[in-house]
Write a protein that holds these residues in place. Structure first.
Motif, short mmCIF file in Angstrom:
data_model
loop_
_atom_site.label_atom_id
_atom_site.label_comp_id
_atom_site.label_asym_id
_atom_site.label_seq_id
_atom_site.Cartn_x
_atom_site.Cartn_y
_atom_site.Cartn_z
N ALA A 36 -7.84 -15.25 11.17
CA ALA A 36 -8.40 -14.05 11.79
C ALA A 36 -8.33 -12.84 10.85
O ALA A 36 -7.27 -12.49 10.33
N SER A 37 -9.49 -12.21 10.65
CA SER A 37 -9.56 -11.09 9.69
C SER A 37 -10.63 -10.08 10.08
O SER A 37 -11.20 -9.43 9.21
N ASP A 48 -8.55 3.59 4.97
CA ASP A 48 -7.44 3.34 4.05
C ASP A 48 -7.08 1.85 4.01
O ASP A 48 -6.85 1.28 2.94
N VAL A 49 -7.02 1.24 5.17
CA VAL A 49 -6.64 -0.18 5.27
C VAL A 49 -7.66 -1.05 4.53
O VAL A 49 -7.29 -1.94 3.75
N VAL A 50 -8.94 -0.81 4.77
CA VAL A 50 -9.99 -1.61 4.15
C VAL A 50 -10.02 -1.40 2.65
O VAL A 50 -10.12 -2.36 1.87
N GLN A 51 -9.91 -0.15 2.22
CA GLN A 51 -9.95 0.14 0.78
C GLN A 51 -8.78 -0.51 0.04
O GLN A 51 -8.94 -1.03 -1.06
N GLU A 52 -7.61 -0.49 0.65
CA GLU A 52 -6.45 -1.13 0.03
C GLU A 52 -6.68 -2.64 -0.10
O GLU A 52 -6.35 -3.25 -1.13
N SER A 53 -7.28 -3.25 0.91
CA SER A 53 -7.53 -4.69 0.87
C SER A 53 -8.62 -5.05 -0.14
O SER A 53 -8.57 -6.13 -0.74
N ILE A 54 -9.58 -4.18 -0.33
CA ILE A 54 -10.60 -4.41 -1.35
C ILE A 54 -9.95 -4.51 -2.72
O ILE A 54 -10.24 -5.43 -3.50
N MET A 64 -3.65 -9.09 11.70
CA MET A 64 -2.39 -8.55 12.19
C MET A 64 -1.79 -7.56 11.20
O MET A 64 -1.26 -6.51 11.59
N LYS A 65 -1.90 -7.88 9.91
CA LYS A 65 -1.39 -6.95 8.89
C LYS A 65 -2.18 -5.65 8.90
O LYS A 65 -1.62 -4.57 8.80
N GLN A 117 4.61 -13.73 8.54
CA GLN A 117 4.21 -12.35 8.24
C GLN A 117 2.95 -11.89 8.96
O GLN A 117 2.62 -10.71 8.95
N GLY A 118 2.23 -12.82 9.57
CA GLY A 118 1.00 -12.47 10.25
C GLY A 118 -0.23 -12.74 9.40
O GLY A 118 -0.16 -12.81 8.18
N ASN A 119 -1.36 -12.91 10.07
CA ASN A 119 -2.62 -13.10 9.36
C ASN A 119 -3.18 -11.74 8.91
O ASN A 119 -2.56 -10.69 9.14
#
Length: 380
Positions: A152-153, A356-362, A342-343, A337-339
């Motif tokens: 899940a993402s 912020d969350v999306v940019q960090e994951s990119i 969830m993170k 730790q979660g998928n």
């Protein structure tokens, strides 16, 4: 024990856009410039397909090579790859056509709109023996929710949390709305022909469900199982772990079909099993690893995490025998730790914006890919 690996191939869908997270559609141009990439009806996502391979040590490179080529193409245009399976920061109110003159795309846009603008990973496993294939389809249909939970993402849409862990699976137009648990090949053929006749399916490929039979000429010539439920998995090690868990589960089924084919051992009827599976899929899309699911053995409730721990315990002896146990390590990390969804939601709950969350994951996705490339170059 002799290794008995199945052939494995992936259909990989990806979003493209800016490093800030905004989606930018370029699939029409990519499909012209890069061999092996195909465009989807909406130009913000695209797809590539890997050739069937048995050995896990070769699968990772098969997954990464097209991504590297695509990244190079995107970098020239100051674009990148975006994680997640929905338009996290995108505009879901507008369909962006990749091919305005395509009548099939007209039909997709008019019927479904941006509900189909998602990305996912389809995992194909080669099974040419038809009784085995349909037994495998039944087991995977009944356990598909577990694989969605690991992958899940897609908790965001249009810059906001949706309240679900896999918004993609909740919004994607499953077609037809009701799909039976196929009893055998003949049942599948007759059912599919009925759907084509009554118009609930447009063609043989228009079976959009958690898992389906696939092959050179459906519905008659079949040679593989296609798991379609997983969200986009950007971490290749996790994708291989999920694939390994799926393969091990099927190898266990082939060893002992009388204990693992739901049609043979469940207390529930085939109709009840199909309904239970759909219910589990929806619950997993909502809460993933924290979901309460229902066992296909007897319909009793079971926590998703507990079910996955049981599954890992079940396949561990075989995994060790055929030297696959090391592949499963990332699944333990997800359980602890979660998928990705969830993170992301945890970071958002602590004050980070969706942007912020999306940019960090990119950035993390790119760094992870570069690190893998360097590591493999050293080993090579």
């Amino acid at each position: 024990m002799t290794r008995e690996y199945l052939l494995k191939g992936f259909e990989v869908e990806l979003f493209t856009g800016l490093a800030t997270g905004e989606h930018v559609g370029v699939s029409a141009d990519v499909s012209k410039d890069l061999a092996g990439f195909v465009k989807e009806p909406d130009q913000r996502n695209l797809e590539y397909i890997t050739a069937p391979i048995r050995k896990y040590e070769c699968l990772k490179e098969a997954l990464l090579t097209p991504r590297r080529r695509l990244r190079e193409w995107l970098a020239v245009r100051q674009l990148t790859l975006l994680p997640g399976s929905t338009l996290s920061l995108g505009n879901s109110a507008q369909f962006e056509r990749s091919e305005p003159s395509n009548p099939y795309h007209d039909l997709i846009e008019a019927t479904y709109g941006t509900r189909v603008v998602t990305t996912s990973i389809h995992i194909n496993l080669g099974i040419a023996d038809l009784p085995r294939l349909f037994s495998a389809l039944r087991l995977v249909r009944c356990e598909a929710a577990l694989f969605l939970s690991l992958s899940a993402s897609s908790p965001f849409l249009d810059g906001r949390p949706t309240g679900a862990h896999s918004q993609r699976w909740l919004q994607f137009p499953l077609t037809p709305k009701k799909v039976p648990l196929f009893l055998n090949h003949a049942h599948y053929v007759h059912w599919l022909e009925d759907q084509l006749a009554n118009g609930s399916m447009w063609n043989e490929r228009h079976l959009w469900t958690s898992v389906r039979p696939n092959g050179p000429s459906r519905p008659h010539d079949l040679n593989r199982l296609e798991l379609r439920i997983c969200d986009c998995i950007t971490n290749c090690d996790l994708l291989l772990a999920i694939t390994a868990l799926l393969e091990l589960r099927l190898l266990k089924l082939f060893q002992d079909p009388d204990q693992l084919d739901p049609l043979k051992v469940s207390r529930l009827s085939a109709v009840e099993l199909a309904d239970l599976s759909d219910m589990n899929d929806s619950a997993a899309a909502q809460d993933s690893l924290d979901a309460t699911l229902h066992s296909w053995l007897d319909g009793k409730p079971i926590l998703c995490r507990e079910w996955l721990y049981n599954l890992l315990e079940n396949v561990t002896p075989l995994a060790k025998d055929i030297e696959m146990f090391h592949l499963l390590a990332p699944i333990q990390s997800v359980l602890d730790q979660g998928n990705q969804a969830m993170k992301w939601l945890k970071k958002h709950s602590l004050g980070d914006s969706v942007e912020d969350v999306v940019q960090e994951s990119i950035a993390e996705m790119e760094v992870e890919e570069i690190a893998t490339t360097k590591s493999e170059a050293i080993l090579g």
